[in-house]
Structures are given as structure tokens and as C-alpha cells.
Scaffold this motif. Structure first.
Motif, mmCIF file in Angstrom:
data_model
loop_
_atom_site.group_PDB
_atom_site.id
_atom_site.type_symbol
_atom_site.label_atom_id
_atom_site.label_comp_id
_atom_site.label_asym_id
_atom_site.label_seq_id
_atom_site.Cartn_x
_atom_site.Cartn_y
_atom_site.Cartn_z
ATOM 1 N N PHE A 106 -21.371 11.086 9.732
ATOM 2 C CA PHE A 106 -22.301 9.969 9.633
ATOM 3 C C PHE A 106 -22.081 9.090 10.862
ATOM 4 C CE2 PHE A 106 -21.760 11.373 5.282
ATOM 5 C CZ PHE A 106 -23.008 11.191 4.684
ATOM 6 N N LEU A 107 -23.028 9.129 11.810
ATOM 7 C CA LEU A 107 -22.949 8.236 12.970
ATOM 8 C C LEU A 107 -23.510 6.896 12.520
ATOM 9 C CD1 LEU A 107 -24.477 10.613 15.675
ATOM 10 C CD2 LEU A 107 -22.053 10.141 15.331
ATOM 11 N N GLY A 112 -22.796 4.247 1.308
ATOM 12 C CA GLY A 112 -21.474 4.746 0.971
ATOM 13 C C GLY A 112 -20.423 4.327 1.984
ATOM 14 N N ASP A 113 -20.881 3.802 3.137
ATOM 15 C CA ASP A 113 -19.949 3.292 4.141
ATOM 16 C C ASP A 113 -18.841 4.261 4.514
ATOM 17 O OD1 ASP A 113 -21.166 0.959 4.814
ATOM 18 O OD2 ASP A 113 -20.259 -0.171 3.155
ATOM 19 N N VAL A 114 -19.216 5.423 4.963
ATOM 20 C CA VAL A 114 -18.247 6.369 5.510
ATOM 21 C C VAL A 114 -18.106 6.016 6.988
ATOM 22 C CG1 VAL A 114 -17.651 8.797 5.752
ATOM 23 C CG2 VAL A 114 -19.251 8.098 3.956
ATOM 24 N N PHE A 138 -25.344 16.052 11.625
ATOM 25 C CA PHE A 138 -25.208 14.608 11.845
ATOM 26 C C PHE A 138 -26.235 13.802 11.090
ATOM 27 C CE2 PHE A 138 -23.243 16.592 15.444
ATOM 28 C CZ PHE A 138 -22.106 15.830 15.627
ATOM 29 N N HIS A 139 -25.768 12.652 10.524
ATOM 30 C CA HIS A 139 -26.691 11.550 10.256
ATOM 31 C C HIS A 139 -26.848 10.893 11.620
ATOM 32 C CE1 HIS A 139 -28.569 8.196 7.962
ATOM 33 N NE2 HIS A 139 -28.360 7.660 9.139
ATOM 34 N N GLU A 140 -27.989 11.148 12.278
ATOM 35 C CA GLU A 140 -28.134 10.940 13.709
ATOM 36 C C GLU A 140 -28.757 9.579 14.042
ATOM 37 O OE1 GLU A 140 -30.097 11.963 11.676
ATOM 38 O OE2 GLU A 140 -32.059 12.400 12.415
ATOM 39 N N GLU A 141 -27.998 8.509 13.767
ATOM 40 C CA GLU A 141 -28.460 7.174 14.173
ATOM 41 C C GLU A 141 -27.291 6.442 14.844
ATOM 42 O OE1 GLU A 141 -31.742 5.163 11.434
ATOM 43 O OE2 GLU A 141 -30.030 5.792 10.235
#
Ligand code: DOR
Ligand code: ZN
Ligand code: ZN
Length: 411
Positions: A106-107, A112-114, A138-141
Motif C-alpha cells: 500500500f503506497l 486500515g492504515d498499513v 500496488f495500491h498505486e497512489e
């Protein structure tokens, strides 16, 4: 058991490689049983769970727990990603051996604040995951861009749901995609971009593919169906990360992503939250506190078949992106995504002409069913779901048993 498929179409079982099934730990939102019940009812034969649970899936024992819970209660076959953080780089080989389908980073911050690893750690994660042969998604943000604009907009007193969307600008997504492609070129890693929301990011993926980087990408039915106008109509109900973009970005997503092929997979990002968390009673208030995400497992096939009906893509191109390619990208082919495995095959029977309006979200099978697709009308619906030769749902009614679903073995 013979199914009447007259006038209907039998396709390889639909594979959704991006759902938040919320178990372990967040069962008040959803669990394996309810998520896979919705999958079965909707025509989906394989699902892959995201790791932002409680605990997060960052260690072999957490992954084992997630698998055990799935074995105990799933209606359809399943798998899970493991998350990579600053803390667990050394555990990557062991997590791989425990059977994770792939890895996720997670970028920037998400639900969930990983905490995101730093760039050095991401490079190292790519090297280590490369050795396992698996893919890193990726969570690509870009979180720094989002943090800046969120703070800025709050200080300026901007408090419309659309402001939340604009605080996560397209550039935050495009930059993250480009940076990860650069890292993958350096490390030879296989990477994946989950939930690509914009044409600009799809163009970045296309450039990466042209450079010879092994980058695959996914988009969701909501980015193809809606434009950001839905934020004015439905407020926080339609709030999602990344946000739904403007018409121009959507057009490029269709053009470069679907027509020219930058996008490999369709998946939902099925993300159930309670009506209270989604602020359904006050969808235009409390913008900065409302939560992101909504369900999708029972609308994904109707949405995609509606596009087929409108002539936006062919039935074959739909099946490729919603079954074959996802299975190939994540190493499940031909076990999944194919009819080659004979009597053990998964398949979905669809009626491409069936008109259906999702009149009320309580028709759906998840524990929490808030979705901006409530009220929308579709052409096309799954009428039977078959997992390894057994019918698990017929005409929207789940007829299979909880616990029938099993983990897809990928070693
Ligand atoms: O909107 C979202 N919801 N985006 C994410 O990345 C996470 C998801 C969730 O877990 O609810
Ligand atoms: Zn994400
Ligand atoms: Zn997600």
C-alpha cells in the motif's frame, strides 16, 4: 446435473482478484462466508482477499489463519495476498512457502492504515519477491501528494465529497505507477497495478509494457461506468480510493486501457463498510470522516455484460479480462480461467439479455451492501455458478454449502 443453457452463454468461471473479505478481524463488515456467498450469487468462482485485515496478513501465521477461516466457510475457491511493510522483508520467503498468491504494498495511506515502506525497502522487496517468482501488486497512489492536498483542502474549509476526490489527484496515481515501473525495470520484478482509475495511469502502464517491464494492471467496473459526477449525485456512498475520475480520464481509460490493451484484468475492489461508516444518512456531510470503498461482487458481471451489450467490448475480450488473464497474471492458470480442466472446471453461465435493476441494496448477499450501483439498470446477469463441477448458485440463489470453497494451490 444438466443445466439449461439455451440462449445463454457458458464462460470460464469469473475470477475476481481484488476483494476485501475483511476476515480475520473485521467481521462486522464482511467475512469469508458472506463475501463468497455474494461471489457465488453474482457468478464469480474464484476470489482473492486483500491483506488489510486485523491482524494484517504480514506473517506466515496470519496467512495460515486467513486460509483456515476460508477453508471453514467459503462458498467458492479463494486465495490471499500478503502485505509487505518495513517490518517483514525477511519473512518474504516463508510467506511465499505458506502459499500466498502474491504480495501487495500500500503506497500512501489507505483504509486500515498499513504504513507504506520507504523507496529503498520497496526496491529490496522487489528483489526478494523476484526470487520467489511471484508478483508484487500496488495500491498505486503517492501518499505525500495526497497528504498535502488533504491538509490544504481541510485548512481551506473545503468539505464537499468531490473535494475528497480532488485531494487524491490523478498525478498521485500516475507518479506512483511510473516510479514502480522504474523500480521494476531496475530489479526485473513482476509488478501489478491494482484498481487503475485514470487514463493517465493506464498510459503510464502502456509505456512500461512498451519498455519491456513485466507490469500488469487492473481496473474496476466503477471506473469504467461512472464519472466523478457520481460524487455530486451520491456523495460519500461513491467515495473510493483511488477516486472516480472525470469523463476525459474515463475515456482514455477505455481507449488506452481496454481498447489498446494496457489493462489486463477486471476486478471489483469489493470493499464492504457499514451504512454508518459510509454515512448513508448524510452522504454529503462529514467528507473527511467518511470511509472509502463499496461492494461490487454482485454487480461486476452485470456491468461488464452491459458494456458488451452496448458494443463497448466483445464477449471474448470481457472473458479474457475477467477470467483468463487474471488467472494467468496471478499464476492460477489453467486451474482457473480455463475450461481445459474437464469435469473439474469452473464455469459461469450468463444470460446476456437479462435486464436487471438493482432496486434496493438489500437484495445483495454481503453483510453490508452500500454501493453507488444501487438504482442502476443492467443488461446481462449470471444465472449459474459452477465451482469444480458443482453448482454453487442458480439464478442468484446460493445452493452450495459454506465450506465447499477451497484455497487455490499455486506452488
Ligand atoms: O476505497 C478503498 N477501500 N480503497 C482501498 O484501497 C481500500 C479499500 C478498503 O479496504 O475499504
Ligand atoms: Zn487499494
Ligand atoms: Zn482494494
Amino acid at each position: 446435473r444438466v443445466l439449461d443453457a439455451e440462449g445463454n452463454v457458458l464462460v470460464p468461471g469469473i475470477v475476481d482478484c481484488h476483494i476485501h473479505n475483511r476476515e480475520p478481524g473485521l467481521e462486522y463488515k464482511e467475512d469469508w462466508e458472506s463475501a463468497t456467498r455474494a461471489a457465488a450469487a453474482g457468478g464469480v468462482t474464484t476470489v482473492v482477499g486483500m491483506p488489510n485485515t486485523d491482524p494484517v496478513i504480514d506473517r506466515p501465521d496470519h496467512l495460515e489463519l486467513k486460509f483456515e477461516r476460508g477453508e471453514a466457510s467459503a462458498h467458492v475457491d479463494f486465495q490471499s495476498y500478503a502485505v509487505v511493510t518495513s517490518e517483514n522483508l525477511d519473512l518474504i520467503p516463508e510467506i511465499d512457502e505458506t502459499g500466498a498468491l502474491g504480495f501487495k504494498i500500500f503506497l500512501g495511506s489507505t483504509v486500515g492504515d498499513v504504513p507504506p515502506p520507504n523507496d529503498g525497502e520497496i526496491l529490496e522487496a522487489m528483489e526478494r519477491i523476484g526470487e520467489t517468482g511471484k508478483r508484487l501488486g500496488f495500491h498505486e497512489e503517492n501518499g505525500e501528494i495526497i497528504e498535502h492536498y488533504t491538509k490544504r483542502f481541510k485548512a481551506d474549509g473545503r468539505n464537499e465529497p468531490i473535494d475528497h476526490s480532488h485531494s487524491r489527484p490523478v498525478i498521485a496515481e500516475q507518479e506512483a505507477v511510473e516510479r514502480m515501473i522504474t523500480f521494476a525495470e531496475e530489479t526485473d520484478a513482476k509488478i501489478h497495478m491494482f484498481h487503475v482509475s485514470s487514463g493517465s495511469a493506464a498510459e503510464a502502464v502502456a509505456r512500461g509494457k512498451d519498455q519491456g517491464v513485466d507490469v500488469t494492471a487492473e481496473t474496476t467496473p466503477h471506473y469504467l461506468w461512472f464519472t466523478e459526477d457520481v460524487m455530486h449525485e451520491k456523495g460519500n456512498v461513491a467515495r473510493v480510493q483511488p477516486p472516480i475520475r472525470d469523463a476525459e480520464e474515463r475515456e482514455t481509460l477505455w481507449d488506452v486501457g481496454i481498447d489498446q490493451g494496457a489493462i489486463d484484468c477486471i476486478a471489483t475492489d469489493h470493499a464492504p463498510h457499514t451504512p454508518t461508516e459510509k454515512k448513508v444518512d448524510d452522504p454529503f456531510g462529514n467528507t473527511w470522516d467518511a470511509i472509502s470503498g463499496f461492494v461490487g461482487l454482485e454487480t461486476e458481471i452485470p456491468v461488464m455484460l452491459s458494456f458488451v451489450d452496448q458494443g463497448r467490448l466483445t464477449l471474448e475480450e470481457w472473458v479474457r479480462r475477467h477470467s483468463t488473464r487474471p488467472a494467468q497474471v496471478w499464476g492460477m492458470y489453467p486451474q482457473k480461467g480455463s475450461l481445459q480442466v474437464g469435469t473439474d472446471a469452473d464455469f459461469t453461465i450468463v444470460d446476456p439479455d437479462r435486464e436487471w435493476t438493482l432496486a434496493d441494496r438489500t437484495e445483495l448477499h454481503s453483510k453490508n451492501c452500500v454501493t453507488p450501483f444501487e438504482g442502476e439498470t443492467f443488461t446481462g446477469k449470471a444465472i449459474a455458478t459452477v465451482v469444480r463441477g458443482d453448482v454453487v448458485a442458480e439464478d442468484g440463489t446460493v445452493v452450495g454449502e459454506s465450506g465447499y470453497g477451497t484455497r487455490v494451490d499455486v506452488d
